[in-house]
Design a protein around this motif. Sequence first.
Motif, PDB file in Angstrom:
ATOM      1  N   ALA A  56      -5.537   2.906  -7.397  1.00 24.97           N
ATOM      2  CA  ALA A  56      -5.929   4.226  -7.294  1.00 24.97           C
ATOM      3  C   ALA A  56      -5.236   4.958  -6.530  1.00 24.97           C
ATOM      4  O   ALA A  56      -5.275   6.476  -6.808  1.00 24.97           O
ATOM      5  CB  ALA A  56      -7.544   3.855  -6.509  1.00 24.97           C
ATOM      6  N   LYS A  57      -4.426   4.805  -5.405  1.00 22.39           N
ATOM      7  CA  LYS A  57      -3.627   5.844  -4.733  1.00 22.39           C
ATOM      8  C   LYS A  57      -2.552   6.297  -5.614  1.00 22.39           C
ATOM      9  O   LYS A  57      -2.192   7.618  -5.629  1.00 22.39           O
ATOM     10  CB  LYS A  57      -3.073   5.092  -3.588  1.00 22.39           C
ATOM     11  CG  LYS A  57      -2.315   6.000  -2.527  1.00 22.39           C
ATOM     12  CD  LYS A  57      -1.949   5.124  -1.336  1.00 22.39           C
ATOM     13  CE  LYS A  57      -1.293   6.318  -0.362  1.00 22.39           C
ATOM     14  NZ  LYS A  57      -0.903   5.516   0.951  1.00 22.39           N
ATOM     15  N   ILE A  58      -1.887   5.472  -6.614  1.00 22.80           N
ATOM     16  CA  ILE A  58      -0.944   5.997  -7.609  1.00 22.80           C
ATOM     17  C   ILE A  58      -1.685   7.040  -8.527  1.00 22.80           C
ATOM     18  O   ILE A  58      -0.765   7.995  -8.587  1.00 22.80           O
ATOM     19  CB  ILE A  58      -0.511   4.706  -8.266  1.00 22.80           C
ATOM     20  CG1 ILE A  58       0.474   3.845  -7.240  1.00 22.80           C
ATOM     21  CG2 ILE A  58       0.511   5.115  -9.349  1.00 22.80           C
ATOM     22  CD1 ILE A  58       0.896   2.448  -8.082  1.00 22.80           C
ATOM     23  N   VAL A  59      -2.684   6.739  -8.951  1.00 21.41           N
ATOM     24  CA  VAL A  59      -3.362   7.891  -9.743  1.00 21.41           C
ATOM     25  C   VAL A  59      -3.501   9.140  -8.997  1.00 21.41           C
ATOM     26  O   VAL A  59      -3.156  10.115  -9.442  1.00 21.41           O
ATOM     27  CB  VAL A  59      -4.740   7.124 -10.320  1.00 21.41           C
ATOM     28  CG1 VAL A  59      -5.312   8.324 -11.072  1.00 21.41           C
ATOM     29  CG2 VAL A  59      -4.436   5.908 -11.245  1.00 21.41           C
ATOM     30  N   MET A  60      -4.291   9.011  -7.941  1.00 22.48           N
ATOM     31  CA  MET A  60      -4.634  10.306  -7.037  1.00 22.48           C
ATOM     32  C   MET A  60      -3.260  11.272  -6.511  1.00 22.48           C
ATOM     33  O   MET A  60      -3.383  12.101  -6.458  1.00 22.48           O
ATOM     34  CB  MET A  60      -5.645   9.860  -5.951  1.00 22.48           C
ATOM     35  CG  MET A  60      -6.933   9.226  -6.287  1.00 22.48           C
ATOM     36  SD  MET A  60      -8.071  10.340  -7.023  1.00 22.48           S
ATOM     37  CE  MET A  60      -7.934  10.137  -8.724  1.00 22.48           C
TER      38      MET A  60
END
Length: 246
Positions: A56-60
């Motif tokens: 999720a952090k990679i996406v955001m």
Amino acid sequence: MNVNKGALMGRLTDFEVITMSKKQTLTITVMTVLSCAIMLLIEQGLETTYVTKTLAKIVMFLVVPLIYIRFILKQRILEFLNLKHIDMKRLKSGFLLGLLASGIVLLTFLLLQDFIDTKAIISDLKNRLHITAEVYIFVALYITFGNSLLEEFYFRGFIFLKLYQTNQKVFAYVFSAGLFAFYHIAIFATWFNISLILLALVGLFTVGLVFNWLNTKSNNFLNSWILHILADIAVVSIGFYLFQVS
């Protein structure tokens, strides 16, 4: 009445540039606040694994900004980040301050360890994030090199330097450092008491300001990434120690 068309066009161009800068500032501000709020919800509100939170952090923090840079701003990534030509001499500050930061992290832990519930930290890592002593080495490597890259690209390369280049320097400093500190609430909200949380927030905000200042020297985020890596080495070393004694 004679009108200087060149001067008029110049004024219009300046106005358009200012308007465009304000729109970009507003877009980046809203986008990043929402992204950090989503990450706060994922970190503390949802029962998910560390791998899920990392994805999720990679996406955001990576995919969304890259899409914005490439397809909305229509700029090349390396040019936006000023990474096409790197002057290694301008990165010395990152190394020196990184060594200093590592020492400060270790000294702070030694001074405050009696006030930190280390068992609660390890319990949170095991139960909420499903991080065990056996896989911690891989998590430590990711935190030191991968996570630090994500955060420096996002908070300094994407947010701070872009806002700084629009001549909103004070806002760039305060907003980037403030958001950096706010985001980390999601990580240690259950680890410390309120006094230590407030102390950590002040420390993170100050660190964010220093990271920002460092990057004005090189006009990219590499200085703060180097510093971040060295500081994280100290942090994950404490993690290894806690797994051994808990």
